[in-house]
Design a protein around this motif. Structure first.
Motif, PDB file in Angstrom:
ATOM      1  N   LEU A  35      43.117 -35.452 -22.082  1.00  0.00           N
ATOM      2  CA  LEU A  35      42.979 -36.641 -21.244  1.00  0.00           C
ATOM      3  C   LEU A  35      44.134 -36.747 -20.247  1.00  0.00           C
ATOM      4  O   LEU A  35      43.926 -37.037 -19.070  1.00  0.00           O
ATOM      5  CB  LEU A  35      42.936 -37.903 -22.121  1.00  0.00           C
ATOM      6  CG  LEU A  35      41.633 -38.181 -22.833  1.00  0.00           C
ATOM      7  CD1 LEU A  35      41.786 -39.358 -23.780  1.00  0.00           C
ATOM      8  CD2 LEU A  35      40.530 -38.453 -21.835  1.00  0.00           C
ATOM      9  N   GLY A  36      45.342 -36.528 -20.729  1.00  0.00           N
ATOM     10  CA  GLY A  36      46.501 -36.664 -19.865  1.00  0.00           C
ATOM     11  C   GLY A  36      46.618 -35.577 -18.820  1.00  0.00           C
ATOM     12  O   GLY A  36      47.039 -35.819 -17.691  1.00  0.00           O
ATOM     13  N   LYS A  41      46.126 -37.585 -14.949  1.00  0.00           N
ATOM     14  CA  LYS A  41      47.380 -37.055 -14.402  1.00  0.00           C
ATOM     15  C   LYS A  41      47.861 -37.840 -13.188  1.00  0.00           C
ATOM     16  O   LYS A  41      49.052 -38.141 -13.070  1.00  0.00           O
ATOM     17  CB  LYS A  41      47.242 -35.579 -14.061  1.00  0.00           C
ATOM     18  CG  LYS A  41      48.571 -34.942 -13.718  1.00  0.00           C
ATOM     19  CD  LYS A  41      48.501 -33.448 -13.705  1.00  0.00           C
ATOM     20  CE  LYS A  41      49.895 -32.891 -13.473  1.00  0.00           C
ATOM     21  NZ  LYS A  41      49.955 -31.476 -13.700  1.00  0.00           N
ATOM     22  N   LYS A  42      46.984 -38.213 -12.287  1.00  0.00           N
ATOM     23  CA  LYS A  42      47.388 -38.960 -11.099  1.00  0.00           C
ATOM     24  C   LYS A  42      47.977 -40.316 -11.472  1.00  0.00           C
ATOM     25  O   LYS A  42      48.981 -40.743 -10.907  1.00  0.00           O
ATOM     26  CB  LYS A  42      46.200 -39.142 -10.150  1.00  0.00           C
ATOM     27  CG  LYS A  42      45.756 -37.865  -9.484  1.00  0.00           C
ATOM     28  CD  LYS A  42      44.579 -38.103  -8.587  1.00  0.00           C
ATOM     29  CE  LYS A  42      44.083 -36.780  -8.022  1.00  0.00           C
ATOM     30  NZ  LYS A  42      42.879 -36.943  -7.218  1.00  0.00           N
ATOM     31  N   ARG A  43      47.377 -40.982 -12.421  1.00  0.00           N
ATOM     32  CA  ARG A  43      47.866 -42.289 -12.867  1.00  0.00           C
ATOM     33  C   ARG A  43      49.220 -42.164 -13.561  1.00  0.00           C
ATOM     34  O   ARG A  43      50.110 -42.984 -13.363  1.00  0.00           O
ATOM     35  CB  ARG A  43      46.864 -42.934 -13.810  1.00  0.00           C
ATOM     36  CG  ARG A  43      47.295 -44.302 -14.292  1.00  0.00           C
ATOM     37  CD  ARG A  43      46.297 -44.906 -15.213  1.00  0.00           C
ATOM     38  NE  ARG A  43      45.114 -45.262 -14.447  1.00  0.00           N
ATOM     39  CZ  ARG A  43      43.990 -45.682 -14.990  1.00  0.00           C
ATOM     40  NH1 ARG A  43      43.880 -45.766 -16.295  1.00  0.00           N
ATOM     41  NH2 ARG A  43      42.966 -46.007 -14.253  1.00  0.00           N
ATOM     42  N   SER A  47      52.893 -43.720 -12.283  1.00  0.00           N
ATOM     43  CA  SER A  47      53.699 -44.647 -13.077  1.00  0.00           C
ATOM     44  C   SER A  47      55.074 -44.097 -13.433  1.00  0.00           C
ATOM     45  O   SER A  47      55.992 -44.851 -13.696  1.00  0.00           O
ATOM     46  CB  SER A  47      52.949 -45.053 -14.345  1.00  0.00           C
ATOM     47  OG  SER A  47      52.791 -43.950 -15.190  1.00  0.00           O
ATOM     48  N   LEU A  48      55.236 -42.776 -13.442  1.00  0.00           N
ATOM     49  CA  LEU A  48      56.511 -42.183 -13.844  1.00  0.00           C
ATOM     50  C   LEU A  48      57.310 -41.541 -12.716  1.00  0.00           C
ATOM     51  O   LEU A  48      58.429 -41.098 -12.948  1.00  0.00           O
ATOM     52  CB  LEU A  48      56.272 -41.114 -14.924  1.00  0.00           C
ATOM     53  CG  LEU A  48      55.844 -41.578 -16.289  1.00  0.00           C
ATOM     54  CD1 LEU A  48      55.586 -40.388 -17.187  1.00  0.00           C
ATOM     55  CD2 LEU A  48      56.879 -42.480 -16.902  1.00  0.00           C
ATOM     56  N   ASN A  83      53.904 -38.952 -25.371  1.00  0.00           N
ATOM     57  CA  ASN A  83      52.556 -38.393 -25.323  1.00  0.00           C
ATOM     58  C   ASN A  83      52.191 -37.851 -23.949  1.00  0.00           C
ATOM     59  O   ASN A  83      51.637 -36.762 -23.837  1.00  0.00           O
ATOM     60  CB  ASN A  83      51.525 -39.434 -25.739  1.00  0.00           C
ATOM     61  CG  ASN A  83      51.534 -39.671 -27.223  1.00  0.00           C
ATOM     62  OD1 ASN A  83      51.992 -38.834 -27.986  1.00  0.00           O
ATOM     63  ND2 ASN A  83      51.054 -40.813 -27.638  1.00  0.00           N
ATOM     64  N   TYR A  84      52.467 -38.622 -22.914  1.00  0.00           N
ATOM     65  CA  TYR A  84      51.964 -38.257 -21.600  1.00  0.00           C
ATOM     66  C   TYR A  84      53.041 -37.741 -20.651  1.00  0.00           C
ATOM     67  O   TYR A  84      52.740 -37.003 -19.721  1.00  0.00           O
ATOM     68  CB  TYR A  84      51.242 -39.450 -20.960  1.00  0.00           C
ATOM     69  CG  TYR A  84      50.055 -39.874 -21.764  1.00  0.00           C
ATOM     70  CD1 TYR A  84      48.940 -39.056 -21.879  1.00  0.00           C
ATOM     71  CD2 TYR A  84      50.055 -41.083 -22.441  1.00  0.00           C
ATOM     72  CE1 TYR A  84      47.852 -39.433 -22.630  1.00  0.00           C
ATOM     73  CE2 TYR A  84      48.959 -41.468 -23.199  1.00  0.00           C
ATOM     74  CZ  TYR A  84      47.871 -40.648 -23.284  1.00  0.00           C
ATOM     75  OH  TYR A  84      46.804 -41.023 -24.035  1.00  0.00           O
ATOM     76  N   GLY A  85      54.280 -38.113 -20.847  1.00  0.00           N
ATOM     77  CA  GLY A  85      55.340 -37.647 -19.967  1.00  0.00           C
ATOM     78  C   GLY A  85      55.562 -36.156 -20.049  1.00  0.00           C
ATOM     79  O   GLY A  85      55.928 -35.506 -19.073  1.00  0.00           O
ATOM     80  N   LEU A  86      55.338 -35.589 -21.228  1.00  0.00           N
ATOM     81  CA  LEU A  86      55.487 -34.137 -21.395  1.00  0.00           C
ATOM     82  C   LEU A  86      54.435 -33.349 -20.629  1.00  0.00           C
ATOM     83  O   LEU A  86      54.642 -32.200 -20.270  1.00  0.00           O
ATOM     84  CB  LEU A  86      55.392 -33.771 -22.877  1.00  0.00           C
ATOM     85  CG  LEU A  86      56.530 -34.216 -23.775  1.00  0.00           C
ATOM     86  CD1 LEU A  86      56.186 -33.931 -25.226  1.00  0.00           C
ATOM     87  CD2 LEU A  86      57.804 -33.513 -23.390  1.00  0.00           C
TER      88      LEU A  86
END
Length: 117
Positions: A35-36, A41-43, A47-48, A83-86
């Motif tokens: 999912l990430g 990925k764009k979202r 955000s980061l 979870n998603y930053g990596l």
């Protein structure tokens, strides 16, 4: 932790409880990865992108992706970053992400299930 507690209280055998917990971490980590990496990925980048934490993680991951992924998994960072930053780095592929998730997840699941048994 709630899943491990419920799992420990319902399942009779501690080995079976740990196996169920590890399998669920594998499935959950795989879902987060796909999912990430491909759907959100764009979202996540939006955000980061200005975050100092993300810039530091990205520069470290390019040198040693597996080791840094494991270290990030056991640090006290927000779950979103773990979870998603990596996933934003191109150096982190499915094997590295899942391997780091499983190595750190097995120990935490075993300890949490042992506490509630």
């Amino acid at each position: 932790m709630i899943f491990e507690m419920t799992n420990a209280l319902i399942t009779e055998n501690m080995g079976v409880a740990i196996l169920i917990s590890v399998c669920s971490k594998f499935v959950g980590g795989s879902c987060c990865y796909f999912l990430g990496k491909y759907k959100m990925k764009k979202r996540i980048v939006k955000s980061l992108e200005g975050s100092e934490i993300y810039k530091g993680i990205d520069s470290l991951i390019t040198k040693r992706p597996f080791k840094i992924s494991c270290v990030i998994r056991i640090t006290n960072l927000p779950l979103f970053i773990k979870n998603y930053g990596l996933l934003l780095s191109d150096k982190v592929n499915y094997g590295i992400y899942t391997g780091a998730n499983m190595i750190t997840g097995v120990f935490s699941s075993a300890v949490e299930i042992n506490i509630f048994k």
